[in-house]
Design an enzyme around this catalytic site. Structure first.
Site, PDB file in Angstrom:
ATOM      1  N   ASP A  21       0.815  -1.210   0.000  1.00 30.52           N
ATOM      2  CA  ASP A  21       0.000   0.000   0.000  1.00 30.52           C
ATOM      3  C   ASP A  21       0.851   1.264   0.000  1.00 30.52           C
ATOM      4  OD1 ASP A  21       0.889  -0.408   2.607  1.00 30.52           O
ATOM      5  OD2 ASP A  21      -1.074  -0.969   3.356  1.00 30.52           O
ATOM      6  N   ASN A  26      -7.746  -3.594  13.870  1.00 28.33           N
ATOM      7  CA  ASN A  26      -9.119  -3.842  13.418  1.00 28.33           C
ATOM      8  C   ASN A  26      -9.197  -5.002  12.420  1.00 28.33           C
ATOM      9  OD1 ASN A  26      -8.001  -2.789  11.119  1.00 28.33           O
ATOM     10  ND2 ASN A  26      -9.407  -1.071  10.893  1.00 28.33           N
ATOM     11  N   GLU A  84      -9.666  -2.335   4.861  1.00 31.85           N
ATOM     12  CA  GLU A  84     -10.339  -2.093   6.127  1.00 31.85           C
ATOM     13  C   GLU A  84     -11.568  -3.001   6.251  1.00 31.85           C
ATOM     14  OE1 GLU A  84      -8.587  -0.534   8.096  1.00 31.85           O
ATOM     15  OE2 GLU A  84      -8.353   1.605   7.711  1.00 31.85           O
ATOM     16  N   HIS A  87      -7.375  -5.380   9.659  1.00 35.47           N
ATOM     17  CA  HIS A  87      -7.063  -5.105   8.250  1.00 35.47           C
ATOM     18  C   HIS A  87      -5.757  -5.768   7.815  1.00 35.47           C
ATOM     19  CE1 HIS A  87      -4.818  -1.006   9.069  1.00 35.47           C
ATOM     20  NE2 HIS A  87      -3.985  -2.012   9.134  1.00 35.47           N
TER      21      HIS A  87
END
Ligand code: PGA
Length: 268
Positions: free
Chosen positions: A67, A137, A144, A139
């Site tokens: 990313d 979370n 996400e 990811h």
């Protein structure tokens, strides 16, 4: 999934480096998928150390990063390009032209960029080994919660949780991007082998959901349950909420015995 529970973060980095080294010794022009974040820093330090002993060379290796932020320049100190150069590429013999970041320039159509990035991976013959971290979370990359499990490289809006987790990396008056270009979950699952590293108690809940929870886009890392060759390298803190720790340790011991006898289960 092979769950490997190790004493501490140092042991996780060493194990990850050992697996990567084995691949590069076997295939000098390996295609690596790389990650940024706090967790892989220790892995890159280990690899730089191994490179300096002369045991491995990255001269023929190509890399694709997961990313990159959208809206900041590659030259910006906060870019993931800058992170990768400082943490890894500047210290090894890799040809920087063979290090690909999903950096979509200002004004470039992100959709066209995403297709081009996917195509570049395909033209290289696909990723041999993908390194991953996991967000608090759940990811992977910047996929996400609620990301499509079939997603490909595209723009994602970061959640408040992720923005908060990464806030410490930005000075008060510095712009923190809220959008990023990320490989999709389907892109990640195309890698021939995946190694996910997680350390510290802040990851324990996400790790438990990834390994023992249902397959759900609400925990994007749970998509790894669909992959045939995944090693999850954990320190004791990150493994703390797993229900079946004893079983995973036992399986790992059995697998190590089998690998000594017959070699790796994974062939490139
Ligand atoms: P971290 O990030 O290594 O900085 O915890 C992991 C991730 O968000 O994938």
């Amino acid at each position: 999934m092979e769950i490997v529970i190790l004493k501490n973060a140092d042991a996780v980095a060493k194990k990850g480096a050992q697996l990567l080294t084995e691949l590069i010794r076997q295939k000098s022009n390996a295609i690596l998928g790389l990650a940024t974040g706090r967790t892989p820093i220790a892995l890159y330090e280990q690899l730089i150390g191994i490179y300096r002993t002369g045991e491995i060379s990255f001269a023929e290796v190509s890399t694709f990063n997961l990313d990159e932020y959208l809206g900041i320049d590659e030259d910006d100190d906060q870019s993931y390009r800058a992170f990768m150069n400082a943490a890894f590429f500047d210290h090894i013999d890799i040809d920087i032209r063979n290090t690909y970041m999903p950096f979509c320039k200002e004004g470039e159509n992100p959709r066209t960029f995403g297709l081009g990035f996917e195509n570049e991976i395909l033209c290289h013959g696909g990723i041999d080994l993908q390194i991953l971290g996991i967000g608090g979370n759940g990811h992977i990359g910047f996929n996400e919660p609620a990301s499509s499990l079939k997603s490909r490289t595209r723009v994602k809006a970061l959640t408040q949780r992720t923005l908060q987790d990464n806030k410490h990396l930005f000075d008060e008056n510095e712009h923190q991007p809220r959008l990023a270009m990320t490989m999709g979950i389907a892109t990640i699952l195309d890698a021939r082998k995946i190694i996910l590293l997680a350390t510290g108690s802040g990851k324990a809940e996400a790790v438990q959901k990834m390994v023992e929870g249902p397959l759900s886009s609400m925990c994007p890392a749970s998509a790894l349950q669909l992959h045939q060759h995944v090693s999850i390298l954990l320190d004791e803190k990150a493994a703390a909420k797993l229900q079946n720790q004893e079983y995973y340790l036992w399986v790992y011991e059995q697998n190590e015995t089998l690998r000594k006898q017959f070699g790796s289960f994974y062939n490139i």
